[in-house]
Structure formats: structure tokens, C-alpha cells
Design a protein around this motif. Structure first.
Motif, mmCIF file in Angstrom:
data_model
loop_
_atom_site.group_PDB
_atom_site.id
_atom_site.type_symbol
_atom_site.label_atom_id
_atom_site.label_comp_id
_atom_site.label_asym_id
_atom_site.label_seq_id
_atom_site.Cartn_x
_atom_site.Cartn_y
_atom_site.Cartn_z
ATOM 1 N N ASN A 1 0.639 -1.098 0.082
ATOM 2 C CA ASN A 1 -0.135 -0.065 0.024
ATOM 3 C C ASN A 1 0.930 1.310 0.199
ATOM 4 O O ASN A 1 0.296 2.268 0.302
ATOM 5 N N VAL A 2 2.276 1.049 -0.307
ATOM 6 C CA VAL A 2 2.884 2.118 -0.731
ATOM 7 C C VAL A 2 3.463 2.200 -2.237
ATOM 8 O O VAL A 2 3.359 2.938 -3.108
ATOM 9 N N LEU A 3 3.969 0.813 -2.412
ATOM 10 C CA LEU A 3 4.356 0.552 -3.785
ATOM 11 C C LEU A 3 3.436 -0.369 -4.339
ATOM 12 O O LEU A 3 3.123 -0.403 -5.607
ATOM 13 N N ILE A 4 2.829 -1.539 -3.620
ATOM 14 C CA ILE A 4 1.966 -2.369 -4.159
ATOM 15 C C ILE A 4 0.877 -2.484 -3.501
ATOM 16 O O ILE A 4 0.785 -2.113 -2.229
ATOM 17 N N ASP A 5 -0.227 -2.322 -4.398
ATOM 18 C CA ASP A 5 -1.734 -2.048 -3.794
ATOM 19 C C ASP A 5 -2.126 -3.559 -3.371
ATOM 20 O O ASP A 5 -2.279 -4.628 -4.167
ATOM 21 N N TRP A 6 -2.194 -3.818 -2.005
ATOM 22 C CA TRP A 6 -2.570 -5.044 -1.309
ATOM 23 C C TRP A 6 -3.894 -5.229 -0.562
ATOM 24 O O TRP A 6 -4.085 -4.134 0.157
ATOM 25 N N ALA B 1 -3.909 -12.978 -5.937
ATOM 26 C CA ALA B 1 -5.210 -12.281 -6.150
ATOM 27 C C ALA B 1 -5.295 -10.809 -5.375
ATOM 28 O O ALA B 1 -5.964 -10.084 -5.403
ATOM 29 N N SER B 2 -4.468 -11.000 -4.077
ATOM 30 C CA SER B 2 -4.365 -9.814 -3.103
ATOM 31 C C SER B 2 -3.503 -8.786 -3.654
ATOM 32 O O SER B 2 -3.573 -7.654 -3.093
ATOM 33 N N LEU B 3 -2.697 -8.913 -4.659
ATOM 34 C CA LEU B 3 -1.695 -8.084 -5.241
ATOM 35 C C LEU B 3 -2.395 -7.461 -6.379
ATOM 36 O O LEU B 3 -2.264 -7.787 -7.651
ATOM 37 N N ALA C 1 6.212 -11.301 -5.141
ATOM 38 C CA ALA C 1 6.057 -9.661 -5.286
ATOM 39 C C ALA C 1 7.209 -9.370 -6.487
ATOM 40 O O ALA C 1 7.078 -8.705 -7.617
ATOM 41 N N PRO C 2 8.494 -9.708 -6.347
ATOM 42 C CA PRO C 2 9.559 -9.460 -7.423
ATOM 43 C C PRO C 2 9.160 -9.999 -8.732
ATOM 44 O O PRO C 2 9.677 -9.619 -9.710
ATOM 45 N N GLU C 3 8.552 -11.332 -8.711
ATOM 46 C CA GLU C 3 8.108 -11.903 -10.018
ATOM 47 C C GLU C 3 6.879 -10.835 -10.638
ATOM 48 O O GLU C 3 7.042 -10.863 -12.064
ATOM 49 N N ARG C 4 6.147 -10.234 -9.924
ATOM 50 C CA ARG C 4 5.141 -9.366 -10.759
ATOM 51 C C ARG C 4 5.402 -7.850 -10.567
ATOM 52 O O ARG C 4 4.660 -7.230 -11.825
ATOM 53 N N PHE C 5 6.399 -7.391 -9.916
ATOM 54 C CA PHE C 5 6.398 -5.979 -10.018
ATOM 55 C C PHE C 5 7.729 -5.484 -10.299
ATOM 56 O O PHE C 5 8.958 -5.470 -9.375
#
Length: 214
Positions: free
Chosen positions: A23-28, A94-96, A131-135
């Protein structure tokens, strides 16, 4: 003495920026993962339950515990919520939901200006690899301290000490960005220059005030 003044400025200026991820870089949104297993209505009911605190439960794996142990415990103590709880890890991706609007661009600008960047995230060691796989923006961070890997989650001071040690500079020269006030307060208590994240535009303004090139 211009040389002495320049040296003093360098000692007082930020040496690096430390970013929280969720919720700063990744909407979780954990409810989105739970809904993928039990439906939106049940997910909302679970997250609002008076007899179960999802965030406190999630804090266990974030602090270094295993998901298998956490899930076994909820099945034992709250069997009526077992399927809801199990849905979270099963459908975690799905939470990302995507990048938080605008903050990835702030990271890219700081990276382009060769400002050292770190992450400090409350995230289980088992689930963090998603996380690093997707962003791709996470690759611009020089290092990410993952709470589940170091066995301490914010606001535990040990989590901050881990990133301070990794940065290799005094805490006063680290700008720390997090969306939770309790985490901001804990960082400030250790001497870090702590910012409560609200929007990317506001973050950009606050970083500029500190002389950072964004």
C-alpha cells in the motif's frame, strides 16, 4: 570554509530512502484473495469478524512463523473460519492488485538520480517471492529487508535495525516511508526521518523538501 560547509551538508542530507511495499508501492488487499476462495460476502464477513483478527494472525508469518503452523492454529481454534483463512494463502496473488498510482515513478526518478533505495516490508518469507516476480519496480531497490526472513516485523525495532544495518548509514540520514502511523512512529523513535504515506504527489512534495531529486 566552503569545504567544511559542503561536508556538513552531506552529513545532514538524506543518504537513502527506505520504502514500505504494501500500500505504498504495491496495492495489497487481503480480502481479494479470501474472496477468490469463499466469495466476496464471506470475505467481508471474515475480515469484519469480532472473534478473529486477520491482521494479527497474518503478523505471525510476517514475523517469521510458518504458514502451515498459522493455518493449523486457526483450524484448531476457529474452525468456522478455517476455509476463509486457508483461502488467503491459496489465492494470495489475487491480493496483489497492482502498483499504487504514482509511487513507482517516484522510485524510478530516485533510481535514475542514483539515490540509494531500500525496502522494508512486513511480508512472509514464503509469499514474498510473488512480489519481485510481478512488480518490476522492485528491481530498482538496492535491497529489500523482508520481515519473515529476518524474524521481526514492523513496528518491532529489530526490523528497522536490520534495514539500518543494511543501509550502512546513521538512521538520521534515512528517509523512511510507510502508510501506517504506528510504523512511522517506531521508525522516528529510532531516529529515522519518517514520512506517513498518503499519496504519491504528497510524497513527492515531502521528498523535495528534503532536497531529493523528484
Amino acid at each position: 570554509l566552503p569545504g567544511a560547509a559542503d561536508e556538513l551538508f552531506r552529513e545532514l542530507s538524506p543518504a537513502a530512502v527506505v520504502f514500505d511495499l504494501g500500500n505504498v508501492l504495491i496495492d495489497w488487499d487481503p480480502a481479494a484473495a479470501i474472496a477468490a476462495g469463499v466469495g466476496e460476502d464471506e470475505a467481508r464477513r471474515f475480515m469484519a469478524a469480532e472473534d478473529f483478527d486477520f491482521m494479527a494472525w497474518n503478523h505471525g508469518p510476517d514475523s517469521g512463523g510458518s504458514w502451515a503452523e498459522a493455518e493449523a492454529e486457526v483450524c484448531r481454534t476457529h474452525p468456522h473460519w478455517a476455509e476463509h483463512a486457508l483461502s488467503y494463502r491459496r489465492h494470495f496473488t489475487a491480493s496483489l492488485l497492482g502498483e499504487v498510482p504514482g509511487t513507482a515513478e517516484v522510485v524510478r526518478e530516485l533510481h535514475a538520480a542514483q539515490v540509494p533505495l531500500l525496502g522494508l516490508t512486513n511480508w512472509s518469507a514464503e509469499l514474498y517471492p510473488h512480489a519481485p516476480e510481478r512488480f518490476a519496480v522492485l528491481a530498482l531497490l538496492d535491497h529489500v529487508v523482508v520481515s519473515g526472513e529476518v524474524g521481526a516485523a514492523k513496528p518491532d525495532p529489530a526490523a528497522y535495525r536490520a534495514v539500518i544495518e543494511r543501509a550502512g548509514v546513521p538512521p538520521e540520514r534515512l528517509v523512511f516511508v510507510d502508510d501506517k502511523q504506528v510504523n512511522v512512529d517506531a521508525a522516528a523513535a529510532l531516529g529515522m526521518d519518517a514520512i506517513r504515506f498518503t499519496t504519491a504527489d504528497e510524497l513527492r512534495r515531502q521528498l523535495r523538501e528534503r532536497g531529493l531529486p523528484v
